[in-house]
Design an enzyme around this catalytic site. Structure first.
Site, PDB file in Angstrom:
ATOM      1  N   SER A 435      -2.309  18.902  -7.440  1.00 18.86           N
ATOM      2  CA  SER A 435      -1.569  20.168  -7.461  1.00 18.86           C
ATOM      3  C   SER A 435      -2.372  21.136  -8.328  1.00 18.86           C
ATOM      4  O   SER A 435      -2.637  20.843  -9.499  1.00 18.86           O
ATOM      5  CB  SER A 435      -0.189  19.960  -8.083  1.00 18.86           C
ATOM      6  OG  SER A 435       0.499  18.991  -7.350  1.00 18.86           O
ATOM      7  N   CYS A 625       8.171  18.655  -9.939  1.00 20.70           N
ATOM      8  CA  CYS A 625       6.828  18.160  -9.611  1.00 20.70           C
ATOM      9  C   CYS A 625       6.506  16.930 -10.450  1.00 20.70           C
ATOM     10  O   CYS A 625       6.830  16.874 -11.640  1.00 20.70           O
ATOM     11  CB  CYS A 625       5.791  19.257  -9.863  1.00 20.70           C
ATOM     12  SG  CYS A 625       4.125  18.709  -9.455  1.00 20.70           S
ATOM     13  N   ASP A 670       7.384  18.801  -5.293  1.00 20.41           N
ATOM     14  CA  ASP A 670       5.972  18.491  -5.077  1.00 20.41           C
ATOM     15  C   ASP A 670       5.752  17.178  -5.822  1.00 20.41           C
ATOM     16  O   ASP A 670       5.388  17.185  -6.995  1.00 20.41           O
ATOM     17  CB  ASP A 670       5.123  19.629  -5.683  1.00 20.41           C
ATOM     18  CG  ASP A 670       3.634  19.400  -5.507  1.00 20.41           C
ATOM     19  OD1 ASP A 670       3.242  18.615  -4.629  1.00 20.41           O
ATOM     20  OD2 ASP A 670       2.855  20.006  -6.269  1.00 20.41           O
ATOM     21  N   TRP A 672       4.671  12.882  -5.966  1.00 17.42           N
ATOM     22  CA  TRP A 672       3.740  11.914  -5.408  1.00 17.42           C
ATOM     23  C   TRP A 672       3.879  10.554  -6.053  1.00 17.42           C
ATOM     24  O   TRP A 672       4.538  10.444  -7.057  1.00 17.42           O
ATOM     25  CB  TRP A 672       2.302  12.422  -5.570  1.00 17.42           C
ATOM     26  CG  TRP A 672       1.891  12.653  -6.985  1.00 17.42           C
ATOM     27  CD1 TRP A 672       1.416  11.719  -7.867  1.00 17.42           C
ATOM     28  CD2 TRP A 672       1.894  13.911  -7.699  1.00 17.42           C
ATOM     29  NE1 TRP A 672       1.123  12.306  -9.068  1.00 17.42           N
ATOM     30  CE2 TRP A 672       1.400  13.636  -9.002  1.00 17.42           C
ATOM     31  CE3 TRP A 672       2.249  15.209  -7.394  1.00 17.42           C
ATOM     32  CZ2 TRP A 672       1.265  14.622  -9.993  1.00 17.42           C
ATOM     33  CZ3 TRP A 672       2.113  16.185  -8.372  1.00 17.42           C
ATOM     34  CH2 TRP A 672       1.625  15.902  -9.650  1.00 17.42           C
TER      35      TRP A 672
HETATM   36  P1  FAD Z   1      -7.061   5.438  -6.645  1.00 16.36           P
HETATM   37  O1  FAD Z   1      -8.408   4.866  -6.534  1.00 16.36           O
HETATM   38  O2  FAD Z   1      -6.502   6.136  -5.504  1.00 16.36           O
HETATM   39  O3  FAD Z   1      -6.069   4.299  -7.105  1.00 16.36           O
HETATM   40  C1  FAD Z   1      -4.660   4.502  -7.067  1.00 16.36           C
HETATM   41  C2  FAD Z   1      -4.004   3.506  -8.001  1.00 16.36           C
HETATM   42  O4  FAD Z   1      -4.277   2.184  -7.590  1.00 16.36           O
HETATM   43  C3  FAD Z   1      -4.506   3.611  -9.446  1.00 16.36           C
HETATM   44  O5  FAD Z   1      -3.421   3.515 -10.323  1.00 16.36           O
HETATM   45  C4  FAD Z   1      -5.407   2.413  -9.580  1.00 16.36           C
HETATM   46  O6  FAD Z   1      -5.499   1.973 -10.923  1.00 16.36           O
HETATM   47  C5  FAD Z   1      -4.727   1.398  -8.690  1.00 16.36           C
HETATM   48  N1  FAD Z   1      -5.645   0.376  -8.167  1.00 16.36           N
HETATM   49  C6  FAD Z   1      -6.999   0.444  -8.048  1.00 16.36           C
HETATM   50  N2  FAD Z   1      -7.483  -0.696  -7.522  1.00 16.36           N
HETATM   51  C7  FAD Z   1      -6.421  -1.496  -7.287  1.00 16.36           C
HETATM   52  C8  FAD Z   1      -6.284  -2.811  -6.744  1.00 16.36           C
HETATM   53  N3  FAD Z   1      -7.326  -3.505  -6.326  1.00 16.36           N
HETATM   54  N4  FAD Z   1      -5.040  -3.316  -6.642  1.00 16.36           N
HETATM   55  C9  FAD Z   1      -3.954  -2.613  -7.039  1.00 16.36           C
HETATM   56  N5  FAD Z   1      -4.027  -1.380  -7.581  1.00 16.36           N
HETATM   57  C10 FAD Z   1      -5.251  -0.823  -7.691  1.00 16.36           C
HETATM   58  N6  FAD Z   1      -2.438  13.343  -9.870  1.00 16.36           N
HETATM   59  C11 FAD Z   1      -2.673  14.000 -11.030  1.00 16.36           C
HETATM   60  O7  FAD Z   1      -3.137  13.391 -11.999  1.00 16.36           O
HETATM   61  N7  FAD Z   1      -2.447  15.354 -11.143  1.00 16.36           N
HETATM   62  C12 FAD Z   1      -1.955  16.087 -10.119  1.00 16.36           C
HETATM   63  O8  FAD Z   1      -1.777  17.305 -10.259  1.00 16.36           O
HETATM   64  C13 FAD Z   1      -1.685  15.419  -8.882  1.00 16.36           C
HETATM   65  N8  FAD Z   1      -1.180  16.090  -7.837  1.00 16.36           N
HETATM   66  C14 FAD Z   1      -0.938  15.442  -6.671  1.00 16.36           C
HETATM   67  C15 FAD Z   1      -0.431  16.162  -5.583  1.00 16.36           C
HETATM   68  C16 FAD Z   1      -0.202  15.526  -4.388  1.00 16.36           C
HETATM   69  C17 FAD Z   1       0.348  16.296  -3.208  1.00 16.36           C
HETATM   70  C18 FAD Z   1      -0.491  14.137  -4.268  1.00 16.36           C
HETATM   71  C19 FAD Z   1      -0.253  13.420  -2.960  1.00 16.36           C
HETATM   72  C20 FAD Z   1      -0.981  13.429  -5.329  1.00 16.36           C
HETATM   73  C21 FAD Z   1      -1.216  14.060  -6.545  1.00 16.36           C
HETATM   74  N9  FAD Z   1      -1.738  13.357  -7.625  1.00 16.36           N
HETATM   75  C22 FAD Z   1      -1.960  14.018  -8.805  1.00 16.36           C
HETATM   76  C23 FAD Z   1      -2.167  11.951  -7.504  1.00 16.36           C
HETATM   77  C24 FAD Z   1      -3.654  11.909  -7.110  1.00 16.36           C
HETATM   78  O9  FAD Z   1      -3.806  12.369  -5.757  1.00 16.36           O
HETATM   79  C25 FAD Z   1      -4.289  10.520  -7.160  1.00 16.36           C
HETATM   80  O10 FAD Z   1      -3.483   9.628  -6.435  1.00 16.36           O
HETATM   81  C26 FAD Z   1      -4.458   9.973  -8.541  1.00 16.36           C
HETATM   82  O11 FAD Z   1      -5.209  10.862  -9.335  1.00 16.36           O
HETATM   83  C27 FAD Z   1      -5.208   8.627  -8.507  1.00 16.36           C
HETATM   84  O12 FAD Z   1      -6.421   8.807  -7.817  1.00 16.36           O
HETATM   85  P2  FAD Z   1      -7.654   7.828  -8.073  1.00 16.36           P
HETATM   86  O13 FAD Z   1      -8.634   8.036  -6.986  1.00 16.36           O
HETATM   87  O14 FAD Z   1      -8.140   7.942  -9.480  1.00 16.36           O
HETATM   88  O15 FAD Z   1      -6.978   6.399  -7.930  1.00 16.36           O
END
Ligand code: FAD
Length: 672
Positions: A435, A625, A670, A672
């Site tokens: 966001s 949010c 908003d 997630w």
């Molecule tokens: P990812 O790699 O996607 O991992 C997701 C989770 O899975 C993590 O907690 C990770 O530790 C865990 N994981 C990793 N490997 C494994 C495994 N093998 N087994 C089990 N679990 C595992 N986030 C914000 O911080 N700020 C925002 O403003 C924000 N806005 C968003 C708005 C929208 C519309 C949406 C859909 C999401 C938003 N998010 C926001 C969330 C963001 O999109 C990400 O999902 C978040 O930052 C994690 O991304 P990542 O790639 O670091 O983790």
């Protein structure tokens, strides 16, 4: 009047922008849409099915790629188990007026997004369904699996709507309408159970013979030798062809999920004051591009995998020795999608284009056993793939990724997994959404992101997120910090092009302040849920330069975190905004760990119930949010209780009012 050079260049740029808008950049971007989308140019589904001799169709409507992945998994199994000639297609790419004349069954994989909405690409399909009348689809046979999340109010609503519309139009469902629940963490098991039952129905309906499932490629993967390729045309992580074209203007949009903007990162900083936790504030510079946004929109960040995860993956799959191999991909028929740009290298595939570190699905273990280095590893893979409970306890509960599972099964011995198999079985690395935390009024040429870094100590390992750890590495690197990142990334990117840059695109949202500034707003945004509200408050802060802030409707912002000293996001900024906005803005904080009893935003909301109710009576808009699982529900309940008490009505009546608010866009989420 004569035009001078500047006028001409403005006209040319304008014309270019118009052409780019209407062609989606395809004229010169030659983007990866062309590489990764169905090759067929016809929107006529029957013509495409017939000209490719397909006898089964799988359609998906996907927002983030998960429904697409499941559609492909399902199709692959239909192909290998039953020798069906299956076509997988995005609902976005076809028209639907002749569905009833389709003589083959269709499986739908449809995810639900936002407030029970269809994924963006499936909206035309939704519109078509709405136009159907009884009897329109009497010949049509389908199966349906919805991907949803029970933490949201409208669980699997898009799939439900699809099912109802098809049923009303006279279509026949084969097997049960399947629903997968990501919220309960059972999506994969829900899918497997549904799929087994549907296969039985299809077997008898289509009189299918069942074969031993063997991996059957849909793509032809060619290993190229030096001399077979031009080094300059090899993709080393670039998202699409335009990135390889030295003459392409990469700063001119449109930018979307097929063609991101390589955005300079102008500022990064750590927001938390903590030894163990981290949150990153990051600013993308838009001054050199026509990419624009509105406060409340989302930005998608295109990540890559870390060195640590990549090297473990390459080592355990046995690909480390061939990581520099250049390969090219060709679809085996014109309906097959190529999942990433090619030609490319083995290392690039798993660094930039594939999701290698998330949870593992039980199904993949059954297919992987053929590549096991020992008979024990083979038998273990087979056992875990068949035993749902053993898989849950021994793999899922430990949060192992694929490389870790392989290592566990073979006691550390590398496997020899087929590259073709991995290319077709592992999901595509998806952009992550954030966001936007800046204001399109105040910060016209920059987009701010507020991201909490995912790194949780679990058993003896850190479970890490891909994108947020990349952002943290960039932050530590930019600020020349001596702190070690949890994971290291190649920050230079392909051909050194990503130094202090990342590919991004903007997704429009409907999360918007009312245009009438006198309407009061109540915003609830604990943790990084505060992101869009920082943008909203900055909007008003900017407007206050030319308007009397005391004339604005009241803005109440409920913010929560653990403590005022560790993770209070943008603490100093709120003071600044208050000075300028005067009594029209108030921040109300809930620090959960600063009192014996945990205090959350909903408790503060209840404490201020009289004022909140008075604002609602004045027509206040509500915005929520952040965490969808608990916070959004608790806050919703609290609003219902405030309304019930204030109006002297029952809680159910209050819930109905909130429902109306939602339809009127006066209650926006908003989450997630
Ligand atoms: P990812 O790699 O996607 O991992 C997701 C989770 O899975 C993590 O907690 C990770 O530790 C865990 N994981 C990793 N490997 C494994 C495994 N093998 N087994 C089990 N679990 C595992 N986030 C914000 O911080 N700020 C925002 O403003 C924000 N806005 C968003 C708005 C929208 C519309 C949406 C859909 C999401 C938003 N998010 C926001 C969330 C963001 O999109 C990400 O999902 C978040 O930052 C994690 O991304 P990542 O790639 O670091 O983790």
């Amino acid at each position: 009047m004569a035009l001078d050079t500047l006028d001409y260049s403005v006209l040319v740029a304008l014309a270019a922008a118009v052409i780019a808008y209407y062609t989606k950049g395809s004229l010169w971007a030659n983007g990866d849409k062309q590489d990764t989308t169905v090759q067929s140019t016809s929107r006529d589904i029957i013509e495409t099915v017939q000209s490719n001799n397909k006898n089964y169709l799988v359609f998906y409507g996907s927002q983030t790629g998960t429904a697409e992945d499941y559609a492909h998994k399902f199709a692959k199994e239909l192909k290998s188990k039953f020798k069906l000639n299956v076509m997988v297609a995005d609902l976005e790419d076809y028209d639907f007026d002749n569905l009833n004349d389709l003589s083959i069954p269709v499986s739908f994989f449809i995810s639900t997004y936002g407030e029970g909405d269809y994924p963006d690409p499936a909206v035309p399909f939704e519109e078509h369904l709405q136009s159907l009348v009884e009897g329109d689809l009497e010949q049509f046979k389908y199966t349906l699996f919805g991907l949803g999340n029970t933490t949201y109010e409208f669980y699997n609503a898009a799939a439900e709507k699809t099912h109802n519309a098809l049923k009303q139009a006279g279509a026949t469902i084969l097997g049960e309408f399947g629903k997968g629940d990501d919220g309960a963490g059972t999506l994969d098991e829900d899918y497997l159970a549904w799929k087994e039952a549907v296969f039985e129905v299809l077997k008898s309906y289509l009189h299918l013979d069942e074969f031993d499932a063997e991996f059957e490629p849909s793509l032809e993967l060619t290993r190229l030798s030096q001399g077979d390729y031009d080094q300059e045309k090899i993709f080393l992580g670039e998202p699409d062809k335009s990135y390889l074209d030295p003459t392409a203007n990469l700063s001119l949009g449109p930018f979307d999920h097929a063609h991101p903007y390589l955005a300079p990162i102008s500022t990064t900083k750590e927001l938390f004051n903590s030894k163990d936790r981290s949150a990153i504030h990051l600013e993308f510079d838009l001054s050199q591009t026509n990419l624009r946004y509105s406060s409340g929109d989302h930005i998608a960040i295109w990540p890559s995998n870390s060195e640590e995860k990549l090297s473990h993956f390459l080592q355990m799959t046995g690909l480390a020795t061939v990581q520099d191999q250049v390969i090219s991909l060709k679809p085996l028929d014109s309906t097959v999608v190529i999942p990433f740009p090619s030609p490319t290298t083995v290392e690039t595939i798993f660094r930039h284009y594939k999701e290698i570190s998330g949870p593992v699905s039980r199904q993949i273990l059954g297919n992987l056993k053929q590549f096991a280095p020992t008979s024990k590893a083979h038998d273990e893979a087979e056992r875990l793939s068949k035993d749902k409970n053993a898989f849950a306890n021994e793999v899922h509960a430990h949060k192992y990724n694929l490389a870790e599972v392989l290592s566990l099964l073979s006691e550390g011995q590398p496997w020899s997994v087929s590259l073709e198999f991995l290319v077709e079985s592992i999901s595509t690395l998806q952009p992550r959404y954030y966001s936007i935390s800046s204001s399109s009024l105040l910060d016209k040429t920059s987009i701010h992101v507020t991201a909490v870094v995912e790194a949780d100590q679990f058993e003896d390992r850190l479970i890490t997120g891909v994108t947020t750890n990349l952002l943290r590495h960039i932050q530590l690197n930019q600020n020349k910090s001596t702190t070690e990142p949890h994971l290291h990334y190649n920050l230079d990117g392909p051909r050194g092009k990503y130094v202090n840059k990342l590919p991004v695109h903007v997704r429009r949202s409907t999360f918007r302040l009312p245009s009438n500034t006198s309407i009061p707003v109540i915003m609830i945004g604990p943790g990084t849920g505060v992101a869009p509200f920082r943008g909203f408050v900055r909007d008003r802060y900017k407007l206050a330069e030319s308007k009397d802030a005391e004339q604005f409707g009241k803005m109440l912002l409920f913010y929560g975190s653990r403590s005022s000293t560790e993770d209070f996001l943008y603490e100093d900024e709120w003071v600044e905004y208050s000075k300028s906005l005067g009594s029209s803005f108030e921040l109300i904080t809930a620090f959960s760990r600063e009192s014996a009893k945990k205090v959350y935003v909903q408790h503060r909301l209840w404490e201020r119930k009289e004022e909140v109710f008075a604002l609602l009576e004045k027509g206040a808009f509500i915005y929520i949010c952040g965490d969808a699982a608990r916070m959004a529900r608790d806050v919703h309940e609290t609003f219902a209780e405030i309304l019930a008490e204030g109006k002297g009505i029952s809680k159910d009546q209050a819930l109905d009012i909130l429902k109306q608010f939602k339809t009127l866009n006066k209650y926006q989420e908003d989450v997630w």
